[in-house]
Write an enzyme that holds these catalytic residues in place. Structure first.
Site, PDB file in Angstrom:
ATOM      1  N   LYS A 209       0.848  -1.194   0.000  1.00 32.05           N
ATOM      2  CA  LYS A 209       0.000   0.000   0.000  1.00 32.05           C
ATOM      3  C   LYS A 209       0.888   1.251   0.000  1.00 32.05           C
ATOM      4  O   LYS A 209       0.691   2.168  -0.771  1.00 32.05           O
ATOM      5  CB  LYS A 209      -0.883  -0.044   1.250  1.00 32.05           C
ATOM      6  CG  LYS A 209      -1.890   1.059   1.346  1.00 32.05           C
ATOM      7  CD  LYS A 209      -2.785   0.779   2.540  1.00 32.05           C
ATOM      8  CE  LYS A 209      -3.523   1.999   2.987  1.00 32.05           C
ATOM      9  NZ  LYS A 209      -4.321   1.757   4.181  1.00 32.05           N
ATOM     10  N   GLU A 215      10.907  -4.517   4.012  1.00 31.53           N
ATOM     11  CA  GLU A 215      11.004  -5.917   3.598  1.00 31.53           C
ATOM     12  C   GLU A 215      10.599  -6.082   2.135  1.00 31.53           C
ATOM     13  O   GLU A 215      11.274  -6.749   1.349  1.00 31.53           O
ATOM     14  CB  GLU A 215      10.091  -6.795   4.468  1.00 31.53           C
ATOM     15  CG  GLU A 215      10.505  -6.901   5.927  1.00 31.53           C
ATOM     16  CD  GLU A 215       9.850  -5.853   6.812  1.00 31.53           C
ATOM     17  OE1 GLU A 215       9.525  -4.745   6.314  1.00 31.53           O
ATOM     18  OE2 GLU A 215       9.663  -6.139   8.013  1.00 31.53           O
ATOM     19  N   GLY A 269      -4.522  -2.309   5.516  1.00 26.55           N
ATOM     20  CA  GLY A 269      -3.720  -3.425   5.004  1.00 26.55           C
ATOM     21  C   GLY A 269      -4.286  -4.782   5.388  1.00 26.55           C
ATOM     22  O   GLY A 269      -4.427  -5.678   4.554  1.00 26.55           O
ATOM     23  N   ARG A 270      -4.665  -4.948   6.665  1.00 27.47           N
ATOM     24  CA  ARG A 270      -5.115  -6.275   7.123  1.00 27.47           C
ATOM     25  C   ARG A 270      -6.540  -6.614   6.697  1.00 27.47           C
ATOM     26  O   ARG A 270      -7.029  -7.698   7.004  1.00 27.47           O
ATOM     27  CB  ARG A 270      -4.941  -6.396   8.645  1.00 27.47           C
ATOM     28  CG  ARG A 270      -5.571  -5.284   9.460  1.00 27.47           C
ATOM     29  CD  ARG A 270      -5.140  -5.367  10.923  1.00 27.47           C
ATOM     30  NE  ARG A 270      -5.592  -4.230  11.713  1.00 27.47           N
ATOM     31  CZ  ARG A 270      -4.970  -3.066  11.787  1.00 27.47           C
ATOM     32  NH1 ARG A 270      -3.858  -2.869  11.073  1.00 27.47           N
ATOM     33  NH2 ARG A 270      -5.421  -2.084  12.536  1.00 27.47           N
ATOM     34  N   GLU A 355      -3.415  -6.969  15.516  1.00 31.55           N
ATOM     35  CA  GLU A 355      -2.948  -5.651  15.069  1.00 31.55           C
ATOM     36  C   GLU A 355      -4.072  -4.623  15.248  1.00 31.55           C
ATOM     37  O   GLU A 355      -3.823  -3.445  15.429  1.00 31.55           O
ATOM     38  CB  GLU A 355      -2.480  -5.701  13.599  1.00 31.55           C
ATOM     39  CG  GLU A 355      -1.594  -4.527  13.220  1.00 31.55           C
ATOM     40  CD  GLU A 355      -0.887  -4.686  11.875  1.00 31.55           C
ATOM     41  OE1 GLU A 355       0.313  -4.999  11.854  1.00 31.55           O
ATOM     42  OE2 GLU A 355      -1.530  -4.480  10.828  1.00 31.55           O
ATOM     43  N   HIS A 386      -2.640 -33.771  18.722  1.00 30.14           N
ATOM     44  CA  HIS A 386      -1.432 -34.501  19.131  1.00 30.14           C
ATOM     45  C   HIS A 386      -0.311 -33.538  19.478  1.00 30.14           C
ATOM     46  O   HIS A 386       0.861 -33.913  19.487  1.00 30.14           O
ATOM     47  CB  HIS A 386      -1.004 -35.452  18.016  1.00 30.14           C
ATOM     48  CG  HIS A 386      -2.095 -36.413  17.636  1.00 30.14           C
ATOM     49  ND1 HIS A 386      -2.249 -37.628  18.260  1.00 30.14           N
ATOM     50  CD2 HIS A 386      -3.124 -36.292  16.757  1.00 30.14           C
ATOM     51  CE1 HIS A 386      -3.313 -38.236  17.751  1.00 30.14           C
ATOM     52  NE2 HIS A 386      -3.873 -37.442  16.848  1.00 30.14           N
ATOM     53  N   LYS A 513      10.176  -0.289  13.487  1.00 28.49           N
ATOM     54  CA  LYS A 513      10.598   0.092  12.127  1.00 28.49           C
ATOM     55  C   LYS A 513      11.593   1.249  12.202  1.00 28.49           C
ATOM     56  O   LYS A 513      12.600   1.259  11.505  1.00 28.49           O
ATOM     57  CB  LYS A 513       9.392   0.536  11.301  1.00 28.49           C
ATOM     58  CG  LYS A 513       8.457  -0.575  10.868  1.00 28.49           C
ATOM     59  CD  LYS A 513       7.437  -0.005   9.900  1.00 28.49           C
ATOM     60  CE  LYS A 513       6.268  -0.931   9.665  1.00 28.49           C
ATOM     61  NZ  LYS A 513       5.171  -0.305   8.942  1.00 28.49           N
TER      62      LYS A 513
HETATM   63  O1  F6P Z   1       3.006  -4.143   9.957  1.00 24.47           O
HETATM   64  C1  F6P Z   1       2.466  -2.891   9.711  1.00 24.47           C
HETATM   65  C2  F6P Z   1       1.839  -2.784   8.377  1.00 24.47           C
HETATM   66  O2  F6P Z   1       1.572  -1.444   8.162  1.00 24.47           O
HETATM   67  C3  F6P Z   1       0.578  -3.621   8.224  1.00 24.47           C
HETATM   68  O3  F6P Z   1      -0.548  -3.032   8.774  1.00 24.47           O
HETATM   69  C4  F6P Z   1       0.507  -3.778   6.740  1.00 24.47           C
HETATM   70  O4  F6P Z   1      -0.386  -4.778   6.401  1.00 24.47           O
HETATM   71  C5  F6P Z   1       1.964  -4.079   6.432  1.00 24.47           C
HETATM   72  O5  F6P Z   1       2.675  -3.247   7.325  1.00 24.47           O
HETATM   73  C6  F6P Z   1       2.389  -3.876   5.002  1.00 24.47           C
HETATM   74  O6  F6P Z   1       2.273  -2.557   4.578  1.00 24.47           O
HETATM   75  P1  F6P Z   1       2.373  -2.149   3.063  1.00 24.47           P
HETATM   76  O7  F6P Z   1       1.254  -2.771   2.323  1.00 24.47           O
HETATM   77  O8  F6P Z   1       2.297  -0.649   3.047  1.00 24.47           O
HETATM   78  O9  F6P Z   1       3.707  -2.626   2.531  1.00 24.47           O
END
Ligand code: F6P
Length: 523
Positions: A209, A215, A269-270, A355, A386, A513
């Site tokens: 987003k 990452e 995002g979630r 979250e 198990h 972060k």
């Molecule tokens: O972990 C924080 C967060 O902002 C989440 O809410 C989101 O889903 C994720 O990082 C990824 O964010 P982006 O889609 O901006 O890369």
């Protein structure tokens, strides 16, 4: 208009629930069942091909009535209306929360800052459909003229967990494309995936987003460099697409404008798998199945929005969870799907719930003195029987569990399904009713173990009275999966409303972060 501000613990209903709790906290589930022959039907609610049985919870009719009174006192009805109509309920980020608009089939306008967002949602769905079709039917060609065989979704958090979980859950419906998900910045993750790829036939879907997530950008850059060892910059347009709201950064990364799928700031995002973030889902199972997933969610939305609280599945699920969290003092909740396809569901729901509701400041910005979000965890049955179920059955902690099962199996191995579902029923029964000393006694005698009676008896007793809810669904289909996920989204929303917290921001992930750059710059 923002959500109302009510401290739930100061409501009349909360006071009543507190005294009701002392009245019923010691009552055994056996007792509840003994006193009401219709308990299962009294506490089961159905919607379409879903039946949710709450009878094995430590509640009675009065508990439900008081919990609903609590929901009314915090103006849940009004909050639901605001949630669906695009009010700025994500106050701390000054945004609406409209993942429900992404699956809304009605012709009704939904306004964000006075602009109807329905046309752009529709246009994006068309873009997803058209693109998926081209890739699936081999019309989208790579730089040497070959069709695509492998798709790599590059994203993390909501840009990974949702599509990843759904692609796995709908494996039964998938086509020939091989889907891969790269999320972790750990180079081992991407290295193992690269081993399975060939640049000529791989499509990279970068999902972010913000398009600034460390990452994702690190992984996307590594994959671009790997790709450019075999191809040229102009070939990027045939192999890289992006889903983002940050067009400037995407273009700077080198992705062509026509390969960008939009994301909007009114989709968290979630909660984003229903948007173009779900592109990998559509590629894996085809647009018709993706649409069926959206339709299922939309049907659950309608149930949640229009059904009175007494029969409203997400509302009841949420209130019962609050009952355990705030009155019984339960710290965790287990999610136990009896479908191997739903292996990733608990992990996905960890983000949806933790979250969202892992907050300790209320909507006034004041420190909270009551419990909020529970720890969500779980795994699939029967594997987990198990592994960790011993602790639920005989440990010292009270862990409410949600069992999710399907009446019909997707495979034709019906004997397996029969055994799977027998386990499903057996577990909830053992948790609820346990096994008394007398029953153990008889068992040992029957097995000619009378000699061991005095030593073994205490270890073989099951106290029971461990709560569980069963969600029984006809069959795992894109539609029923959509309903199930929407149910959990709404459960999380209701909890946030009652706990008087903001469920749609996630400032708690920021500090870590920020500190990364400090550590990166260390010698
Ligand atoms: O972990 C924080 C967060 O902002 C989440 O809410 C989101 O889903 C994720 O990082 C990824 O964010 P982006 O889609 O901006 O890369």
């Amino acid at each position: 208009m923002a959500l109302k501000n009510t401290n739930p613990t100061k409501t009349r209903a909360w006071q009543k629930l507190t005294s009701h709790f002392s009245d019923i906290k010691e009552i055994h589930l056996k007792e509840f069942f003994k006193n009401n022959a219709n308990r299962i039907s009294d506490f089961s609610f159905s919607f379409d091909n879903f039946t949710v049985d709450y009878s094995k919870n430590r509640i009675n009719q009065e508990t439900l009535e008081l919990l609903i009174e609590l929901a009314n006192e915090v103006d849940l009805k009004e909050a639901i209306e605001k949630y669906f109509s695009g009010d700025i309920i994500n106050t701390t980020e000054n945004r609406a929360v409209l993942h429900t608009a992404l699956r809304d089939n009605s012709s009704k306008e939904i306004l964000v800052e006075k602009v109807n967002v329905k046309p752009e949602i529709k246009a994006t769905l068309n873009q997803i459909a058209e693109f998926s079709e081209k890739v699936i039917y081999g019309k989208w060609k790579g730089f040497t003229g070959k069709s695509i065989t492998n798709v790599v979704n590059i994203g993390i958090g909501g840009s990974d967990l949702g599509p990843n979980m759904i692609v796995e859950a709908l494996q039964f419906y998938k086509n020939h494309l091989n889907l891969h998900f790269v999320s972790n910045v750990d180079g081992d993750h991407i290295s193992e995936i690269i081993k399975k790829l060939h640049p000529e036939t791989t499509l990279f879907v970068i999902v972010s987003k913000t398009f600034t997530t460390q990452e994702t950008i690190t992984n996307a850059t590594t994959l671009k460099e790997w790709f450019l060892k075999s191809a040229t910059k102009k070939d990027i347009a045939k192999h890289f697409v992006a889903v983002s709201s940050n067009i400037k950064e995407v273009v700077e990364f080198g992705i062509s404008n026509k390969n960008i799928f939009p994301m909007w700031n009114w989709v968290g995002g979630r909660f984003s798998l229903w948007s173009a973030v779900g592109l990998s889902i559509s590629l894996s199972v085809g647009f018709q199945n993706f649409k069926a997933l959206l339709d299922g969610a939309s049907e659950m939305d309608a149930h949640f929005k229009n059904t009175e609280f007494e029969q409203n599945i997400p509302v009841i699920s949420s209130l019962i969870s609050i009952w355990y969290n705030n009155f019984f003092g339960c710290e965790t909740e287990a999610i136990l799907p009896y479908s191997h396809y739903l292996k990733k569901l608990p992990e996905y729901l960890q983000q949806t719930s933790m979250e969202s509701n892992g907050k300790s400041v209320d909507r006034n910005g004041k420190k909270i003195d009551y419990q909020t979000g529970a720890i969500i965890w779980g795994d699939v049955g029967t594997n987990m029987q198990h592994a960790f179920m011993q602790l639920l059955h005989q440990g010292t902690k009270l862990i409410p569990a949600e069992f999710i099962g399907f009446k019909e199996s997707l495979s034709d191995l019906t004997a397996h399904h029969k055994k799977l579902m027998a386990n499903f029923c057996a577990q909830t029964e053992a948790l609820a009713f346990g096994k008394t000393a007398e029953e153990v006694h008889l068992d040992l005698k029957f097995n000619n173990q009378s000699k061991e009676l005095s030593t073994l008896l205490p270890f073989k007793v099951f106290g029971g009275n461990k709560p569980s809810t069963t969600i029984l669904i006809k069959k795992l289909t894109p539609n029923s999966l959509g309903k199930l996920i929407a149910l959990y989204e709404h459960k999380v929303f209701v909890q946030g409303v009652v706990w008087n917290i903001f469920s749609f921001d996630q400032f708690g992930v920021e500090l870590g972060k920020e500190l990364v750059s400090k550590h990166l710059n260390k010698k």
